[in-house]
Write a protein that holds these residues in place. Sequence first.
Motif, mmCIF file in Angstrom:
data_model
loop_
_atom_site.group_PDB
_atom_site.id
_atom_site.type_symbol
_atom_site.label_atom_id
_atom_site.label_comp_id
_atom_site.label_asym_id
_atom_site.label_seq_id
_atom_site.Cartn_x
_atom_site.Cartn_y
_atom_site.Cartn_z
ATOM 1 N N ASN A 167 0.816 -1.222 0.000
ATOM 2 C CA ASN A 167 0.000 0.000 0.000
ATOM 3 C C ASN A 167 0.847 1.269 0.000
ATOM 4 O O ASN A 167 0.431 2.292 0.524
ATOM 5 C CB ASN A 167 -0.941 0.001 1.209
ATOM 6 C CG ASN A 167 -2.026 -1.037 1.080
ATOM 7 O OD1 ASN A 167 -2.602 -1.200 0.013
ATOM 8 N ND2 ASN A 167 -2.295 -1.748 2.156
ATOM 9 N N GLY A 168 2.067 1.197 -0.573
ATOM 10 C CA GLY A 168 2.867 2.405 -0.758
ATOM 11 C C GLY A 168 4.107 2.536 0.087
ATOM 12 O O GLY A 168 4.920 3.424 -0.145
ATOM 13 N N TYR A 169 4.300 1.677 1.094
ATOM 14 C CA TYR A 169 5.519 1.738 1.893
ATOM 15 C C TYR A 169 6.619 0.960 1.181
ATOM 16 O O TYR A 169 6.428 -0.199 0.823
ATOM 17 C CB TYR A 169 5.271 1.159 3.291
ATOM 18 C CG TYR A 169 6.536 0.805 4.040
ATOM 19 C CD1 TYR A 169 7.514 1.761 4.283
ATOM 20 C CD2 TYR A 169 6.761 -0.485 4.500
ATOM 21 C CE1 TYR A 169 8.677 1.438 4.955
ATOM 22 C CE2 TYR A 169 7.919 -0.814 5.189
ATOM 23 C CZ TYR A 169 8.877 0.147 5.406
ATOM 24 O OH TYR A 169 10.028 -0.174 6.072
ATOM 25 N N GLU A 170 7.759 1.604 0.979
ATOM 26 C CA GLU A 170 8.889 0.948 0.332
ATOM 27 C C GLU A 170 9.938 0.593 1.380
ATOM 28 O O GLU A 170 10.727 1.432 1.806
ATOM 29 C CB GLU A 170 9.504 1.857 -0.741
ATOM 30 C CG GLU A 170 10.616 1.184 -1.503
ATOM 31 C CD GLU A 170 11.201 2.063 -2.599
ATOM 32 O OE1 GLU A 170 12.055 1.546 -3.346
ATOM 33 O OE2 GLU A 170 10.830 3.240 -2.708
ATOM 34 N N CYS A 171 9.926 -0.659 1.795
ATOM 35 C CA CYS A 171 10.891 -1.144 2.778
ATOM 36 C C CYS A 171 12.307 -0.930 2.257
ATOM 37 O O CYS A 171 12.593 -1.227 1.093
ATOM 38 C CB CYS A 171 10.635 -2.635 3.047
ATOM 39 S SG CYS A 171 11.877 -3.425 4.098
ATOM 40 N N VAL A 172 13.201 -0.433 3.123
ATOM 41 C CA VAL A 172 14.576 -0.186 2.697
ATOM 42 C C VAL A 172 15.315 -1.487 2.380
ATOM 43 O O VAL A 172 16.337 -1.465 1.707
ATOM 44 C CB VAL A 172 15.365 0.625 3.753
ATOM 45 C CG1 VAL A 172 14.802 2.019 3.887
ATOM 46 C CG2 VAL A 172 15.405 -0.076 5.097
ATOM 47 N N ARG A 173 14.788 -2.605 2.811
ATOM 48 C CA ARG A 173 15.412 -3.905 2.559
ATOM 49 C C ARG A 173 14.738 -4.663 1.422
ATOM 50 O O ARG A 173 15.392 -5.254 0.581
ATOM 51 C CB ARG A 173 15.373 -4.749 3.836
ATOM 52 C CG ARG A 173 16.027 -6.098 3.715
ATOM 53 C CD ARG A 173 15.989 -6.827 5.066
ATOM 54 N NE ARG A 173 16.538 -8.144 4.951
ATOM 55 C CZ ARG A 173 15.827 -9.230 4.649
ATOM 56 N NH1 ARG A 173 14.540 -9.143 4.433
ATOM 57 N NH2 ARG A 173 16.411 -10.398 4.580
ATOM 58 N N CYS A 174 13.401 -4.647 1.397
ATOM 59 C CA CYS A 174 12.635 -5.506 0.493
ATOM 60 C C CYS A 174 11.902 -4.772 -0.628
ATOM 61 O O CYS A 174 11.318 -5.416 -1.493
ATOM 62 C CB CYS A 174 11.580 -6.285 1.284
ATOM 63 S SG CYS A 174 12.184 -7.143 2.731
ATOM 64 N N GLY A 175 11.865 -3.462 -0.572
ATOM 65 C CA GLY A 175 11.090 -2.718 -1.563
ATOM 66 C C GLY A 175 9.601 -2.814 -1.264
ATOM 67 O O GLY A 175 9.183 -2.746 -0.112
ATOM 68 N N PHE A 176 8.807 -3.017 -2.326
ATOM 69 C CA PHE A 176 7.348 -3.013 -2.175
ATOM 70 C C PHE A 176 6.748 -4.395 -1.919
ATOM 71 O O PHE A 176 5.550 -4.588 -2.092
ATOM 72 C CB PHE A 176 6.696 -2.362 -3.399
ATOM 73 C CG PHE A 176 6.969 -0.887 -3.481
ATOM 74 C CD1 PHE A 176 6.373 -0.001 -2.600
ATOM 75 C CD2 PHE A 176 7.848 -0.392 -4.424
ATOM 76 C CE1 PHE A 176 6.629 1.358 -2.658
ATOM 77 C CE2 PHE A 176 8.113 0.970 -4.498
ATOM 78 C CZ PHE A 176 7.512 1.844 -3.615
ATOM 79 N N ASP A 177 7.567 -5.349 -1.503
ATOM 80 C CA ASP A 177 7.069 -6.649 -1.075
ATOM 81 C C ASP A 177 7.848 -7.064 0.173
ATOM 82 O O ASP A 177 8.649 -7.996 0.168
ATOM 83 C CB ASP A 177 7.209 -7.695 -2.177
ATOM 84 C CG ASP A 177 6.517 -9.007 -1.813
ATOM 85 O OD1 ASP A 177 5.528 -8.971 -1.042
ATOM 86 O OD2 ASP A 177 6.962 -10.072 -2.278
ATOM 87 N N CYS A 178 7.586 -6.345 1.268
ATOM 88 C CA CYS A 178 8.338 -6.536 2.505
ATOM 89 C C CYS A 178 8.035 -7.898 3.121
ATOM 90 O O CYS A 178 6.890 -8.252 3.354
ATOM 91 C CB CYS A 178 8.000 -5.430 3.500
ATOM 92 S SG CYS A 178 8.924 -5.548 5.037
#
Length: 190
Positions: A167-178
């Motif tokens: 829903n729009g959060y870009e994990c610094v490790r995983c991107g858009f599929d945390c």
Amino acid sequence: MRSSASIFYRQLQLQDYQPLLTLANTVHGAGYLDQPTLAYYHQLGIKHGQDASFVAYSDDQLVGFRLAWAAGNWQPDLWCSPELWPMPASQVAYFKCNTIAPKLQGRGIGGELMQRSVAALKAQGAQAGVAHLWRQSPGNAAVRYFSKQGGQLVKIHPDKWRKDSHNGYECVRCGFDCRCEAAEMILLFR
């Protein structure tokens, strides 16, 4: 504001929102926090006229913050295990977020912010605080930090932030599929 070795601490205020958002989204990833959500989180931390969220400044720049929610102001969700907590959920506060500028990590700022939040939460009547710590933080620093504060592991939650990343959060490790795991931990107030 009070000082501790050129770091100044105080309770969160409206004028802190923009620098806080910048730091949060830089450290945790784009979309981690927005202004309406921050305003809502801030209100969850206020009870009996006491605010449990704090900021840290150095040379007029926000370098850290701790968001905490008062016991009774928030509801445990599916990522919480109140049946494993040693007291009723109504007595448990929530540590939402602790963020320190990378260049100042390891200097005790997070611990000082934690102490200030714990003191405020205790004054509000909380008996403990629960948090979800990012297990994939570099060197598992988040869990190590909370353990050092006295936190005890309650449960591991796989994929805690996956829905957020869709829903729009870009994990610094995983991107858009945390696929990061959260360590649900509790800190008993003494």
